[in-house]
Design an enzyme around this catalytic site. Structure first.
Site, PDB file in Angstrom:
ATOM      1  N   ASN A  11       0.865  -1.186   0.000  1.00 41.59           N
ATOM      2  CA  ASN A  11       0.000   0.000   0.000  1.00 41.59           C
ATOM      3  C   ASN A  11       0.904   1.239   0.000  1.00 41.59           C
ATOM      4  O   ASN A  11       1.390   1.650   1.052  1.00 41.59           O
ATOM      5  CB  ASN A  11      -0.918  -0.018   1.225  1.00 41.59           C
ATOM      6  CG  ASN A  11      -1.825   1.207   1.256  1.00 41.59           C
ATOM      7  OD1 ASN A  11      -1.910   1.954   0.276  1.00 41.59           O
ATOM      8  ND2 ASN A  11      -2.500   1.418   2.379  1.00 41.59           N
ATOM      9  N   LYS A  13       0.114   4.244  -0.520  1.00 41.15           N
ATOM     10  CA  LYS A  13      -0.563   5.475  -0.065  1.00 41.15           C
ATOM     11  C   LYS A  13      -0.215   6.622  -1.022  1.00 41.15           C
ATOM     12  O   LYS A  13      -0.101   6.400  -2.216  1.00 41.15           O
ATOM     13  CB  LYS A  13      -0.194   5.769   1.393  1.00 41.15           C
ATOM     14  CG  LYS A  13      -0.370   4.521   2.284  1.00 41.15           C
ATOM     15  CD  LYS A  13      -0.281   4.782   3.749  1.00 41.15           C
ATOM     16  CE  LYS A  13      -0.479   3.461   4.498  1.00 41.15           C
ATOM     17  NZ  LYS A  13      -0.583   3.635   5.934  1.00 41.15           N
ATOM     18  N   HIS A  97      -9.938   1.560   3.628  1.00 40.84           N
ATOM     19  CA  HIS A  97      -8.742   1.741   4.454  1.00 40.84           C
ATOM     20  C   HIS A  97      -9.073   2.700   5.601  1.00 40.84           C
ATOM     21  O   HIS A  97      -9.826   3.659   5.412  1.00 40.84           O
ATOM     22  CB  HIS A  97      -7.586   2.270   3.609  1.00 40.84           C
ATOM     23  CG  HIS A  97      -6.288   2.237   4.366  1.00 40.84           C
ATOM     24  ND1 HIS A  97      -5.944   3.201   5.272  1.00 40.84           N
ATOM     25  CD2 HIS A  97      -5.287   1.328   4.369  1.00 40.84           C
ATOM     26  CE1 HIS A  97      -4.762   2.892   5.806  1.00 40.84           C
ATOM     27  NE2 HIS A  97      -4.337   1.761   5.263  1.00 40.84           N
ATOM     28  N   GLU A  99      -7.504   5.039   6.887  1.00 40.07           N
ATOM     29  CA  GLU A  99      -7.213   6.457   6.606  1.00 40.07           C
ATOM     30  C   GLU A  99      -8.347   7.086   5.796  1.00 40.07           C
ATOM     31  O   GLU A  99      -8.700   8.251   5.995  1.00 40.07           O
ATOM     32  CB  GLU A  99      -5.864   6.574   5.866  1.00 40.07           C
ATOM     33  CG  GLU A  99      -4.704   6.337   6.820  1.00 40.07           C
ATOM     34  CD  GLU A  99      -3.441   5.816   6.159  1.00 40.07           C
ATOM     35  OE1 GLU A  99      -3.325   5.891   4.916  1.00 40.07           O
ATOM     36  OE2 GLU A  99      -2.574   5.324   6.899  1.00 40.07           O
ATOM     37  N   GLU A 169      -6.607  -4.663   9.793  1.00 39.98           N
ATOM     38  CA  GLU A 169      -5.601  -3.654  10.104  1.00 39.98           C
ATOM     39  C   GLU A 169      -5.984  -2.906  11.387  1.00 39.98           C
ATOM     40  O   GLU A 169      -6.764  -1.943  11.332  1.00 39.98           O
ATOM     41  CB  GLU A 169      -5.469  -2.654   8.961  1.00 39.98           C
ATOM     42  CG  GLU A 169      -4.983  -3.269   7.664  1.00 39.98           C
ATOM     43  CD  GLU A 169      -4.260  -2.241   6.789  1.00 39.98           C
ATOM     44  OE1 GLU A 169      -3.142  -2.545   6.363  1.00 39.98           O
ATOM     45  OE2 GLU A 169      -4.809  -1.151   6.568  1.00 39.98           O
ATOM     46  N   GLY A 175       1.417   2.358  10.738  1.00 43.28           N
ATOM     47  CA  GLY A 175       2.422   3.420  10.679  1.00 43.28           C
ATOM     48  C   GLY A 175       3.018   3.781  12.025  1.00 43.28           C
ATOM     49  O   GLY A 175       3.674   4.814  12.161  1.00 43.28           O
ATOM     50  N   SER A 214       2.265  -2.039  10.423  1.00 39.56           N
ATOM     51  CA  SER A 214       3.692  -2.160  10.779  1.00 39.56           C
ATOM     52  C   SER A 214       4.256  -3.548  10.490  1.00 39.56           C
ATOM     53  O   SER A 214       5.085  -4.056  11.251  1.00 39.56           O
ATOM     54  CB  SER A 214       3.934  -1.760  12.230  1.00 39.56           C
ATOM     55  OG  SER A 214       3.568  -0.392  12.422  1.00 39.56           O
ATOM     56  N   GLY A 235       2.370  -1.104   4.358  1.00 38.55           N
ATOM     57  CA  GLY A 235       2.507   0.315   4.032  1.00 38.55           C
ATOM     58  C   GLY A 235       3.976   0.715   3.944  1.00 38.55           C
ATOM     59  O   GLY A 235       4.640   0.520   2.940  1.00 38.55           O
ATOM     60  N   GLY A 236       4.492   1.283   5.034  1.00 44.04           N
ATOM     61  CA  GLY A 236       5.850   1.835   5.054  1.00 44.04           C
ATOM     62  C   GLY A 236       6.916   0.930   4.458  1.00 44.04           C
ATOM     63  O   GLY A 236       7.741   1.380   3.652  1.00 44.04           O
TER      64      GLY A 236
HETATM   65  P1  PGA Z   1       2.023   0.364   7.686  1.00 43.30           P
HETATM   66  O1  PGA Z   1       0.661   0.635   6.897  1.00 43.30           O
HETATM   67  O2  PGA Z   1       2.598  -0.940   7.178  1.00 43.30           O
HETATM   68  O3  PGA Z   1       2.911   1.523   7.357  1.00 43.30           O
HETATM   69  O4  PGA Z   1       1.685   0.285   9.138  1.00 43.30           O
HETATM   70  C1  PGA Z   1      -0.238  -0.404   6.612  1.00 43.30           C
HETATM   71  C2  PGA Z   1      -1.470   0.127   5.923  1.00 43.30           C
HETATM   72  O5  PGA Z   1      -1.905   1.240   6.248  1.00 43.30           O
HETATM   73  O6  PGA Z   1      -2.031  -0.517   5.039  1.00 43.30           O
END
Ligand code: PGA
Length: 252
Positions: A11, A13, A97, A99, A169, A175, A214, A235-236
């Protein structure tokens, strides 16, 4: 044991221009040689979708969008439909998601339209669900997951539930570097599967449920080794081709 093929989705983002996506793919795609037994999906920003589809055409990588509107077309300024995504060769879409739910007001009611619209258009929907830290502290995790699944999947025929991918999630893990423990991930994802089994036992066994929050190269293997965890939404750690490859390897 049901034969569920692992899936790992990046992802990105709101990261990566067309050139940056190209640089990533130039390094990432050759390193996938010989990697079997895992579906790899990149969820890229709208602006890089067409280029990413083009550059992954002769690779096993599939490209996803991070949102879509449920109507096929119309007076919805700024929105993109499922048909527009398939038109440029996109094969999957992230829906709900946290967010988008928190920052852009995406509702369960909209998601109830989006999930079947994605399926109808031939897109693989990756539906995100998860609780906040406050909800977990109040012991509401299962109630929150149940309410999201009930609402968001209400209009999907039970027999088609297995075609949806669900990503669990926990919001407190996204994050933050605070990954769920293997036990927390298995417990919540096992609950999601049991919840889906109330509607269709066969579909619940077939549906792939990912963990997200994470996920990193050093914790992916143990998370994905949990019996109900079928992969990850990353994500990251997905922004760097080597880190993301390590997670794909852990799932394969
Ligand atoms: P993250 O994000 O791996 O940076 O925690 C995951 C996501 O939001 O899908």
């Amino acid at each position: 044991m049901p034969d569920r093929r692992p899936l790992v989705a990046a992802n990105w983002k709101m990261h990566k221009t067309v050139d940056e996506a190209g640089d990533f793919l130039e390094r990432f795609i050759p390193s996938l040689d010989g990697l079997n037994g895992v579906d790899v999906v990149l969820c890229v920003p709208y602006t890089a979708l067409a280029a990413a589809v083009d550059r992954t055409r002769r690779s096993p990588v599939r490209i996803a969008a991070q949102n879509m509107h449920f109507e096929p077309e119309g007076a919805f300024t700024g929105e993109v439909s499922a048909q527009m995504l398939t038109d440029v060769g996109v094969s999957s879409v992230v829906l709900g998601h946290s967010e988008r739910r928190a920052l852009f007001g995406e509702t369960d009611e909209e998601l109830a339209h989006k999930v079947p619209a994605a399926l109808e258009a031939g897109l693989l929907p990756i539906l995100c669900v998860g609780e906040s830290a406050a909800q977990r502290d109040k012991d509401e995790t299962q109630a929150v997951l149940a309410a999201q699944l009930d609402a968001d999947l209400a209009a999907v025929e039970p027999g088609r539930l297995g075609e949806v991918v669900v990503a669990y999630e926990p919001i407190w893990a996204i994050g933050t570097g605070r990954t769920a423990t293997t036990q927390q991930a298995q417990e919540a994802i096992g609950f999601v599967r049991s919840k889906l089994a109330e509607r269709d036992a066969g579909a619940a066994e077939a549906v792939r449920i990912l963990y997200g929050g994470s996920m990193k190269p050093d914790n992916a293997a143990e998370l994905i080794a949990q019996p109900d965890v079928d992969g990850g939404l990353v994500g990251g750690a997905s922004l760097d081709p080597e880190d993301f490859l390590a997670i794909c390897r852990a799932a394969a």
